[in-house]
Write a protein that holds these residues in place. Structure first.
Motif, PDB file in Angstrom:
ATOM      1  N   GLU A   9      31.300 -18.616  96.115  1.00 59.99           N
ATOM      2  CA  GLU A   9      30.534 -17.929  95.075  1.00 59.99           C
ATOM      3  C   GLU A   9      29.712 -18.906  94.248  1.00 59.99           C
ATOM      4  OE1 GLU A   9      32.934 -15.379  92.696  1.00 59.99           O
ATOM      5  OE2 GLU A   9      33.361 -13.975  94.332  1.00 59.99           O
ATOM      6  N   ASN A  10      29.913 -20.199  94.478  1.00 53.89           N
ATOM      7  CA  ASN A  10      29.173 -21.204  93.704  1.00 53.89           C
ATOM      8  C   ASN A  10      28.642 -22.314  94.601  1.00 53.89           C
ATOM      9  OD1 ASN A  10      29.690 -20.239  90.856  1.00 53.89           O
ATOM     10  ND2 ASN A  10      31.806 -20.472  91.584  1.00 53.89           N
ATOM     11  N   PRO A  11      27.709 -21.990  95.491  1.00 53.02           N
ATOM     12  CA  PRO A  11      27.143 -23.029  96.362  1.00 53.02           C
ATOM     13  C   PRO A  11      26.297 -23.998  95.552  1.00 53.02           C
ATOM     14  CG  PRO A  11      25.888 -20.998  96.570  1.00 53.02           C
ATOM     15  CD  PRO A  11      27.078 -20.667  95.726  1.00 53.02           C
ATOM     16  N   SER A  12      26.255 -25.234  95.991  1.00 53.06           N
ATOM     17  CA  SER A  12      25.493 -26.254  95.268  1.00 53.06           C
ATOM     18  C   SER A  12      23.989 -26.084  95.435  1.00 53.06           C
ATOM     19  CB  SER A  12      25.903 -27.652  95.769  1.00 53.06           C
ATOM     20  OG  SER A  12      25.651 -27.766  97.173  1.00 53.06           O
ATOM     21  N   TYR A  13      23.579 -25.362  96.471  1.00 56.48           N
ATOM     22  CA  TYR A  13      22.162 -25.260  96.791  1.00 56.48           C
ATOM     23  C   TYR A  13      21.503 -23.965  96.319  1.00 56.48           C
ATOM     24  CZ  TYR A  13      24.132 -22.462 100.597  1.00 56.48           C
ATOM     25  OH  TYR A  13      24.836 -21.528 101.315  1.00 56.48           O
ATOM     26  N   LEU A  14      22.271 -23.076  95.670  1.00 57.79           N
ATOM     27  CA  LEU A  14      21.718 -21.774  95.287  1.00 57.79           C
ATOM     28  C   LEU A  14      22.439 -21.210  94.074  1.00 57.79           C
ATOM     29  CD1 LEU A  14      19.720 -19.469  96.279  1.00 57.79           C
ATOM     30  CD2 LEU A  14      21.725 -18.452  97.381  1.00 57.79           C
ATOM     31  N   GLN A  15      21.677 -20.722  93.108  1.00 55.63           N
ATOM     32  CA  GLN A  15      22.286 -20.053  91.958  1.00 55.63           C
ATOM     33  C   GLN A  15      22.636 -18.623  92.356  1.00 55.63           C
ATOM     34  OE1 GLN A  15      19.872 -19.792  88.436  1.00 55.63           O
ATOM     35  NE2 GLN A  15      21.306 -18.445  87.375  1.00 55.63           N
ATOM     36  N   VAL A  16      23.899 -18.270  92.186  1.00 54.11           N
ATOM     37  CA  VAL A  16      24.354 -16.919  92.510  1.00 54.11           C
ATOM     38  C   VAL A  16      24.417 -16.099  91.229  1.00 54.11           C
ATOM     39  CG1 VAL A  16      26.247 -15.534  93.434  1.00 54.11           C
ATOM     40  CG2 VAL A  16      25.668 -17.728  94.497  1.00 54.11           C
ATOM     41  N   TYR A  17      23.785 -14.935  91.239  1.00 54.17           N
ATOM     42  CA  TYR A  17      23.786 -14.050  90.079  1.00 54.17           C
ATOM     43  C   TYR A  17      25.016 -13.143  90.113  1.00 54.17           C
ATOM     44  CZ  TYR A  17      18.965 -15.662  89.883  1.00 54.17           C
ATOM     45  OH  TYR A  17      17.842 -16.456  89.826  1.00 54.17           O
ATOM     46  N   GLU A  18      25.415 -12.668  88.943  1.00 56.46           N
ATOM     47  CA  GLU A  18      26.638 -11.879  88.839  1.00 56.46           C
ATOM     48  C   GLU A  18      26.608 -10.633  89.717  1.00 56.46           C
ATOM     49  OE1 GLU A  18      29.603 -12.398  87.395  1.00 56.46           O
ATOM     50  OE2 GLU A  18      28.848 -14.427  87.046  1.00 56.46           O
ATOM     51  N   PHE A  19      25.457  -9.976  89.800  1.00 54.49           N
ATOM     52  CA  PHE A  19      25.386  -8.736  90.575  1.00 54.49           C
ATOM     53  C   PHE A  19      25.546  -8.988  92.073  1.00 54.49           C
ATOM     54  CE2 PHE A  19      20.959 -10.103  90.750  1.00 54.49           C
ATOM     55  CZ  PHE A  19      20.570  -9.771  92.046  1.00 54.49           C
ATOM     56  N   GLU A  20      25.400 -10.260  92.490  1.00 54.56           N
ATOM     57  CA  GLU A  20      25.545 -10.604  93.903  1.00 54.56           C
ATOM     58  C   GLU A  20      26.993 -10.893  94.293  1.00 54.56           C
ATOM     59  OE1 GLU A  20      21.235 -12.711  94.848  1.00 54.56           O
ATOM     60  OE2 GLU A  20      22.786 -13.883  93.810  1.00 54.56           O
ATOM     61  N   LYS A  21      27.873 -10.987  93.299  1.00 50.38           N
ATOM     62  CA  LYS A  21      29.285 -11.257  93.574  1.00 50.38           C
ATOM     63  C   LYS A  21      30.005  -9.922  93.791  1.00 50.38           C
ATOM     64  CE  LYS A  21      29.194 -15.456  90.734  1.00 50.38           C
ATOM     65  NZ  LYS A  21      29.730 -16.154  89.536  1.00 50.38           N
ATOM     66  N   TYR A  22      30.197  -9.596  95.040  1.00 44.39           N
ATOM     67  CA  TYR A  22      30.766  -8.298  95.379  1.00 44.39           C
ATOM     68  C   TYR A  22      32.024  -8.464  96.227  1.00 44.39           C
ATOM     69  CZ  TYR A  22      29.203  -8.678 100.243  1.00 44.39           C
ATOM     70  OH  TYR A  22      29.057  -9.068 101.554  1.00 44.39           O
ATOM     71  N   ASP A  23      32.730  -7.373  96.448  1.00 45.65           N
ATOM     72  CA  ASP A  23      33.950  -7.387  97.252  1.00 45.65           C
ATOM     73  C   ASP A  23      33.566  -7.372  98.733  1.00 45.65           C
ATOM     74  OD1 ASP A  23      36.443  -7.111  98.358  1.00 45.65           O
ATOM     75  OD2 ASP A  23      36.745  -5.026  97.702  1.00 45.65           O
ATOM     76  N   HIS A  24      33.229  -8.535  99.263  1.00 39.34           N
ATOM     77  CA  HIS A  24      32.729  -8.600 100.633  1.00 39.34           C
ATOM     78  C   HIS A  24      33.782  -8.186 101.666  1.00 39.34           C
ATOM     79  CE1 HIS A  24      34.734 -12.563 100.614  1.00 39.34           C
ATOM     80  NE2 HIS A  24      34.107 -12.763  99.480  1.00 39.34           N
ATOM     81  N   GLU A  25      35.046  -8.504 101.403  1.00 39.58           N
ATOM     82  CA  GLU A  25      36.087  -8.113 102.353  1.00 39.58           C
ATOM     83  C   GLU A  25      36.270  -6.596 102.354  1.00 39.58           C
ATOM     84  OE1 GLU A  25      38.992  -8.539 105.297  1.00 39.58           O
ATOM     85  OE2 GLU A  25      37.382  -9.838 104.581  1.00 39.58           O
TER      86      GLU A  25
END
Length: 271
Positions: A9-25
């Motif tokens: 959820e925290n890659p060094s190469y890309l800013q992840v926005y809150e709405f993109e953090k979803y229950d992928h499983e």
């Protein structure tokens, strides 16, 4: 075949926005259980084309210029968003692990790419809306049009739960082409005069996409045959290859019929 990979959820190469953090499983398991809904949706879609054309037979075509501008503008923005959010992972994967790894492994997978990948799959259902405008305008709905929409939607949602590494390439290529294509349609709906060469270029890019898609599938197939590890099941490769091959033939035929054959006919008329 289920893949084992980590999604950061925290890659060094890309800013992840809150709405993109979803229950992928949770989404993956839901798709695994319920993917068949797209088959029923596709059957209804194809049926409605025939019903709609019969319903419009005795009616005047609708003028939908404003609606087309809005529709194509929305799909242009959505396609561009998918493209710019999924592209960084591919670039990093190729730079750090190599092109082969980007096709066969998830070494640098992040939740933002996963989120937009799922959204990309569901957006294939939205693409069915293109046909509504054709039917209401009493324009022909060619086989290439509805076949492409149906097969892409079914394939995307069927394989979404397995998270095929190569699907990132397919999504990035397709979203790039759709960004250009829907922007073109939107400008045409605004009655802007656009050179015929632009539409030829778009079709050429679509054909190039199909060629590269076939290359990816051939490469991963023969890589697995040689015994090299690749996290793509054979059935996935075979289905994707058949799809891309059929698209290539249909788009190439479309290009010849619209841009080559017609041009030759017009030249003969001038003689």
């Amino acid at each position: 075949m289920e893949l084992n990979f980590n999604i950061t959820e925290n890659p060094s190469y890309l800013q992840v926005y809150e709405f993109e953090k979803y229950d992928h499983e949770g989404v993956r398991l839901w798709l695994k259980k319920n993917w068949s809904f797209i088959v029923y949706t596709s059957v209804v879609y194809v049926s409605l084309i025939k019903i709609g054309q019969k319903w419009m037979a005795e009616r005047k075509p609708y003028e939908l210029k404003k609606q087309l501008v809005v529709w194509n503008g929305f799909l242009t923005i959505l396609s561009f968003a998918v493209f710019i959010r999924m592209l960084p992972e591919l670039i990093v994967e190729c730079a750090r692990e190599g092109f082969y790894s980007s096709l066969c492994h998830f070494e640098n997978h992040n939740v933002a790419t996963s989120f937009w990948g799922v959204l990309f799959c569901f957006s294939k259902v939205l693409d069915f809306g293109d046909t509504l405008f054709l039917v209401l305008a009493k324009k022909p709905v060619i086989f290439l049009h509805w076949y492409h929409h149906v097969t892409v939607a079914v394939y995307c949602l069927y394989v979404a739960d397995s998270s095929d590494p190569s699907s990132r390439w397919f999504a990035v290529m397709n979203s790039f082409v759709h960004t250009i294509m829907y922007a073109y349609y939107g400008l045409k709906a605004m009655n802007l005069k656009i050179s015929r060469k632009i539409s030829m270029l778009i079709t050429s890019v679509q054909i190039s996409q199909m060629i590269f898609g076939m290359y990816i599938n051939f490469l991963t197939y023969f890589t697995k045959v040689k015994g090299v590890a690749c996290d793509r099941p054979y059935w996935n490769i075979e289905v994707a290859l058949m799809m891309y091959a059929s698209y290539f033939m249909l788009f190439a035929h479309f290009f010849y019929r619209v841009y080559v054959s017609r041009s030759q006919q017009q030249k003969l008329k001038r003689i």
